[in-house]
Write an enzyme that holds these catalytic residues in place. Structure first.
Site, short mmCIF file in Angstrom:
data_model
loop_
_atom_site.label_atom_id
_atom_site.label_comp_id
_atom_site.label_asym_id
_atom_site.label_seq_id
_atom_site.Cartn_x
_atom_site.Cartn_y
_atom_site.Cartn_z
N ALA A 1 25.75 -23.72 8.10
CA ALA A 1 25.16 -22.97 9.21
C ALA A 1 24.17 -23.93 9.87
CB ALA A 1 24.46 -21.73 8.70
N GLY B 1 14.80 -21.96 9.94
CA GLY B 1 15.93 -21.99 9.00
C GLY B 1 16.85 -20.81 9.23
N ASN B 2 17.78 -20.60 8.34
CA ASN B 2 18.65 -19.43 8.44
C ASN B 2 19.02 -18.95 7.04
OD1 ASN B 2 21.28 -20.72 7.61
ND2 ASN B 2 20.73 -22.01 9.36
N ARG B 3 19.76 -17.88 6.96
CA ARG B 3 19.98 -17.22 5.67
C ARG B 3 21.16 -17.77 4.87
NH1 ARG B 3 20.95 -11.56 6.90
NH2 ARG B 3 21.35 -11.45 4.67
N SER B 4 21.73 -18.86 5.30
CA SER B 4 22.87 -19.41 4.55
C SER B 4 22.45 -19.82 3.14
CB SER B 4 23.43 -20.63 5.29
OG SER B 4 24.32 -21.30 4.46
#
Ligand code: CTP
Length: 396
Positions: A275, A208-211
């Site tokens: 993102a 995942g990512n921090r969006s």
């Protein structure tokens, strides 16, 4: 943006009336002129003083008040209203409206108005389920009334069921949606993507990512408030759903691609604030990967570039999350993905980018000119983006 607009907030006799004070406050803070009209039953629960203090305006309670600001009050109120909202709306109020009874100021105002009317019902579960109430609502819906809620949950009686006044955020969302109908994006179809994608590794893990999704949600909200028909393709986020916006929840980049391609088939504008993962695991392991080997290699494969894949007669706005040589890299992306506008984010700055309420962005248009904006709330950035979109639509 709603300055100068008039809301008539009708308050009827339900235990949920205290929530109407918060609605009146939020509307007033948005710059709207709020005229509260209370029924006699509502005044058994709270006094007009509460609403007068919040709205800084007289509260209308009596049809036969001689010295009032409004000449013939119900007509004056009905005429100047841009929207009439009744929250909470009791079963009794709904029945009176359905029958056209005008024995109190609020009901005669609704009968006289040409403005859109929104009802937020609140009542006991038995009253809600009663076919008389349901028939009344069907009748009002067929006459163009918008019914929002009720919600499910604990009721004042102690019972659990349908009948709770829906959350204020949802009621406010519908009010802004209705007020925005004639905005500068009226009838434009806008697709917004938001949040980060999640690419499964096994049954429980993902890349995942921090969006946080905040920027995309702010764009969807702002577009809705300016009259657009908004589709929000959203990765998993912790944000509350936006009312008046058509949400398409997705998890992976591939699902986001399918949803965006479907939603953009007939759209005027695509704004990709999501993102999107650039790589995903080549295979998804069955079950849960065991903690056995000392090292574990994941093979990753490239995902499709969604923005580049959307073609046709559509305005495309992209984001560029950058560090280092931001402008040159973003300009490259604008060209490669054939965008009309790119919004550049400095992901190294503390007060902008991921999971903040503010953002500091630079716009780059097709002409290559960069416009640097100061630090702003994400909702303000959203409106600036939409100002550019309005100009792009006008230039088509
Ligand atoms: N984007 C997309 N599909 C992808 C990756 C990104 O549609 N598979 C979109 C993003 O939503 C954003 C824009 O393309 O609007 C640029 O995203 P960004 O991550 O900054 O750029 P990338 O193209 O992924 O390039 P890089 O990661 O190498 O900077």
């Amino acid at each position: 943006m709603f300055k100068g607009k008039n809301v008539v907030l009708g308050v009827t006799g339900s235990i949920a009336v205290y929530k109407a004070a918060d609605i009146a406050s939020k509307l007033t803070q948005r710059g709207l002129c709020v005229d509260v009209v209370m029924t006699k039953a509502a005044m058994q629960f709270v006094t007009p003083l509460t609403f007068r203090s919040i709205t800084h305006r007289p509260v209308v309670t009596d049809m036969f008040e001689p010295a009032s600001e409004f000449s013939v009050e119900h007509v004056a109120l009905a005429e100047r209203a841009d929207v009439v909202v009744i929250a909470p709306a009791t079963a009794d109020a709904i029945a009176k409206l359905a029958a056209g009874i005008a024995d109190e100021m609020l009901f005669s105002t609704v009968l006289a108005t040409r403005a859109p009317v929104i009802l937020a019902p609140a009542m006991d579960v038995g009253m809600w389920q009663n076919s008389i109430t349901q028939e009344n609502l069907t009748k009002l819906r067929s006459r163009g009334f918008t019914i929002v809620g009720p919600g499910y949950g604990r009721l004042a009686s102690g019972l659990v069921g349908m009948g709770r006044l829906i959350e204020n955020e949802e009621i406010l969302g519908i009010i802004y949606h209705v007020l925005g109908r004639k905005g500068d994006l009226a009838e434009k179809q806008i697709v917004v993507s938001a949040g980060g994608t999640q690419e499964p590794i096994d049954l429980v893990r993902y890349i995942g990512n921090r969006s946080s999704g905040k920027m995309g949600y702010a764009i969807a909200e702002a577009a809705r408030d300016r009259g657009a028909v908004v589709t929000l393709v959203t990765g998993p986020t912790a944000l509350p759903a936006l009312s008046g916006v058509d949400a398409m929840p997705v998890q992976t980049a591939e699902q986001m691609r399918d949803a965006v391609l479907k939603a953009t088939a007939a759209a005027d504008v695509l704004i990709m604030a999501a993102a999107v993962a650039d790589y995903r695991p080549a295979t998804v392991a069955e079950g849960k990967i065991k903690r056995e080997a000392d090292t574990l290699n994941l093979e990753l494969v490239k995902t499709s570039d969604i923005l580049a894949d959307v073609k046709g007669d559509i305005i495309k706005v992209g984001f560029a999350a950058e560090s280092g040589d931001m402008i040159a890299r973003a300009t490259e992306k604008l060209k490669k993905k054939q965008l009309d506008l790119i919004v550049v984010n400095d992901i190294t700055a503390k007060d902008s980018g991921f999971d903040t309420d503010t953002n500091r962005v630079t716009f780059i248009g097709r002409d290559g000119k960069a416009e640097q904006l100061p630090l702003m709330l994400k909702l303000e950035v959203a409106h600036k983006i939409l100002d550019r979109v309005v100009a792009l639509l006008a230039g088509k």
